[in-house]
Design a protein around this motif. Structure first.
Motif, PDB file in Angstrom:
ATOM      1  N   MET A  16       0.832  -1.167   0.000  1.00 46.46           N
ATOM      2  CA  MET A  16       0.000   0.000   0.000  1.00 46.46           C
ATOM      3  C   MET A  16       0.881   1.236   0.000  1.00 46.46           C
ATOM      4  O   MET A  16       1.809   1.337   0.779  1.00 46.46           O
ATOM      5  N   GLY A  17       0.528   2.161  -0.850  1.00 46.44           N
ATOM      6  CA  GLY A  17       1.311   3.375  -0.953  1.00 46.44           C
ATOM      7  C   GLY A  17       0.995   4.361   0.154  1.00 46.44           C
ATOM      8  O   GLY A  17       0.020   4.236   0.873  1.00 46.44           O
ATOM      9  N   THR A  18       1.845   5.348   0.268  1.00 45.61           N
ATOM     10  CA  THR A  18       1.642   6.390   1.255  1.00 45.61           C
ATOM     11  C   THR A  18       0.658   7.405   0.707  1.00 45.61           C
ATOM     12  O   THR A  18       0.695   7.755  -0.458  1.00 45.61           O
ATOM     13  N   CYS A  19      -0.197   7.892   1.565  1.00 42.16           N
ATOM     14  CA  CYS A  19      -1.205   8.874   1.184  1.00 42.16           C
ATOM     15  C   CYS A  19      -1.016  10.110   2.050  1.00 42.16           C
ATOM     16  O   CYS A  19      -0.788   9.996   3.253  1.00 42.16           O
ATOM     17  N   ASN A  20      -1.105  11.278   1.446  1.00 45.17           N
ATOM     18  CA  ASN A  20      -0.926  12.512   2.198  1.00 45.17           C
ATOM     19  C   ASN A  20      -2.232  13.048   2.777  1.00 45.17           C
ATOM     20  O   ASN A  20      -2.228  14.066   3.449  1.00 45.17           O
ATOM     21  N   LEU A  21      -3.343  12.374   2.495  1.00 45.59           N
ATOM     22  CA  LEU A  21      -4.631  12.806   3.028  1.00 45.59           C
ATOM     23  C   LEU A  21      -4.809  12.315   4.455  1.00 45.59           C
ATOM     24  O   LEU A  21      -4.438  11.195   4.783  1.00 45.59           O
ATOM     25  N   ASN A  22      -5.398  13.156   5.276  1.00 44.34           N
ATOM     26  CA  ASN A  22      -5.770  12.737   6.619  1.00 44.34           C
ATOM     27  C   ASN A  22      -7.236  12.343   6.593  1.00 44.34           C
ATOM     28  O   ASN A  22      -8.076  13.098   6.116  1.00 44.34           O
ATOM     29  N   HIS A  23      -7.528  11.158   7.077  1.00 45.43           N
ATOM     30  CA  HIS A  23      -8.886  10.634   7.071  1.00 45.43           C
ATOM     31  C   HIS A  23      -9.504  10.810   8.450  1.00 45.43           C
ATOM     32  O   HIS A  23      -8.869  10.528   9.464  1.00 45.43           O
ATOM     33  N   SER A  24     -10.741  11.275   8.464  1.00 49.32           N
ATOM     34  CA  SER A  24     -11.441  11.504   9.730  1.00 49.32           C
ATOM     35  C   SER A  24     -11.966  10.189  10.300  1.00 49.32           C
ATOM     36  O   SER A  24     -12.018   9.173   9.609  1.00 49.32           O
ATOM     37  N   GLN A  25     -12.373  10.257  11.555  1.00 48.45           N
ATOM     38  CA  GLN A  25     -12.994   9.099  12.206  1.00 48.45           C
ATOM     39  C   GLN A  25     -14.215   8.660  11.376  1.00 48.45           C
ATOM     40  O   GLN A  25     -14.429   7.478  11.169  1.00 48.45           O
ATOM     41  N   GLN A  26     -14.990   9.636  10.898  1.00 48.53           N
ATOM     42  CA  GLN A  26     -16.175   9.340  10.096  1.00 48.53           C
ATOM     43  C   GLN A  26     -15.794   8.674   8.769  1.00 48.53           C
ATOM     44  O   GLN A  26     -16.471   7.740   8.328  1.00 48.53           O
ATOM     45  N   ASP A  27     -14.718   9.131   8.119  1.00 44.35           N
ATOM     46  CA  ASP A  27     -14.242   8.504   6.880  1.00 44.35           C
ATOM     47  C   ASP A  27     -13.969   7.023   7.112  1.00 44.35           C
ATOM     48  O   ASP A  27     -14.325   6.171   6.303  1.00 44.35           O
ATOM     49  N   VAL A  28     -13.299   6.735   8.218  1.00 41.34           N
ATOM     50  CA  VAL A  28     -12.929   5.344   8.520  1.00 41.34           C
ATOM     51  C   VAL A  28     -14.181   4.521   8.831  1.00 41.34           C
ATOM     52  O   VAL A  28     -14.310   3.392   8.377  1.00 41.34           O
ATOM     53  N   ARG A  29     -15.127   5.103   9.579  1.00 35.89           N
ATOM     54  CA  ARG A  29     -16.380   4.393   9.869  1.00 35.89           C
ATOM     55  C   ARG A  29     -17.126   4.054   8.579  1.00 35.89           C
ATOM     56  O   ARG A  29     -17.636   2.949   8.428  1.00 35.89           O
ATOM     57  N   LEU A  30     -17.206   5.019   7.673  1.00 38.86           N
ATOM     58  CA  LEU A  30     -17.897   4.779   6.406  1.00 38.86           C
ATOM     59  C   LEU A  30     -17.182   3.714   5.575  1.00 38.86           C
ATOM     60  O   LEU A  30     -17.829   2.862   4.947  1.00 38.86           O
ATOM     61  N   LYS A  31     -15.861   3.748   5.578  1.00 43.29           N
ATOM     62  CA  LYS A  31     -15.091   2.737   4.835  1.00 43.29           C
ATOM     63  C   LYS A  31     -15.322   1.370   5.464  1.00 43.29           C
ATOM     64  O   LYS A  31     -15.496   0.370   4.751  1.00 43.29           O
ATOM     65  N   LEU A  32     -15.350   1.302   6.789  1.00 42.79           N
ATOM     66  CA  LEU A  32     -15.618   0.043   7.478  1.00 42.79           C
ATOM     67  C   LEU A  32     -16.996  -0.480   7.089  1.00 42.79           C
ATOM     68  O   LEU A  32     -17.136  -1.656   6.753  1.00 42.79           O
ATOM     69  N   GLU A  33     -18.002   0.380   7.112  1.00 34.30           N
ATOM     70  CA  GLU A  33     -19.358  -0.041   6.739  1.00 34.30           C
ATOM     71  C   GLU A  33     -19.400  -0.592   5.317  1.00 34.30           C
ATOM     72  O   GLU A  33     -20.068  -1.596   5.060  1.00 34.30           O
ATOM     73  N   SER A  34     -18.677   0.041   4.409  1.00 35.35           N
ATOM     74  CA  SER A  34     -18.694  -0.405   3.011  1.00 35.35           C
ATOM     75  C   SER A  34     -17.993  -1.748   2.817  1.00 35.35           C
ATOM     76  O   SER A  34     -18.265  -2.456   1.848  1.00 35.35           O
ATOM     77  N   GLN A  35     -17.095  -2.102   3.731  1.00 30.93           N
ATOM     78  CA  GLN A  35     -16.328  -3.347   3.601  1.00 30.93           C
ATOM     79  C   GLN A  35     -16.792  -4.428   4.576  1.00 30.93           C
ATOM     80  O   GLN A  35     -16.281  -5.539   4.564  1.00 30.93           O
ATOM     81  N   MET A  36     -17.773  -4.107   5.420  1.00 33.11           N
ATOM     82  CA  MET A  36     -18.214  -5.018   6.487  1.00 33.11           C
ATOM     83  C   MET A  36     -18.590  -6.403   5.949  1.00 33.11           C
ATOM     84  O   MET A  36     -18.296  -7.407   6.595  1.00 33.11           O
ATOM     85  N   GLY A  37     -19.213  -6.482   4.807  1.00 34.74           N
ATOM     86  CA  GLY A  37     -19.626  -7.760   4.255  1.00 34.74           C
ATOM     87  C   GLY A  37     -18.476  -8.636   3.796  1.00 34.74           C
ATOM     88  O   GLY A  37     -18.663  -9.826   3.544  1.00 34.74           O
TER      89      GLY A  37
END
Length: 75
Positions: A1-22
């Motif tokens: 995985m490459g390095t990313c300069n974006l900072n992700h919020s707690q909400q960003d991570v929650r939404l990503k988790l929800e999208s991958q939960m299945g």
């Protein structure tokens, strides 16, 4: 995985988790959900986001490696 300069919020991570939960092992998904109920450092949020990003497209071996890293946060 490459390095990313974006900072992700707690909400960003929650939404990503929800999208991958299945695609995540059920117990891991639940643990991550509980983990994200607490405040986390920016570094942790960024790493979690990138471990979850495109998880569904990763090979079984890559998913297993990511699962290990994700479980590391629950310790």
């Amino acid at each position: 995985m490459g390095t990313c300069n974006l900072n992700h919020s707690q909400q960003d991570v929650r939404l990503k988790l929800e999208s991958q939960m299945g695609f995540l092992p059920k117990d891991l998904g639940k643990k991550l959900g509980r983990f994200l109920e607490n405040e986390n450092s920016q570094e942790t949020l960024n790493e979690l986001f990138h471990l979850l990003k495109k998880y569904d497209l990763a090979s079984k071996e890559e998913q297993d490696a990511r699962n290990e890293k994700l479980n590391h946060f629950m310790r």
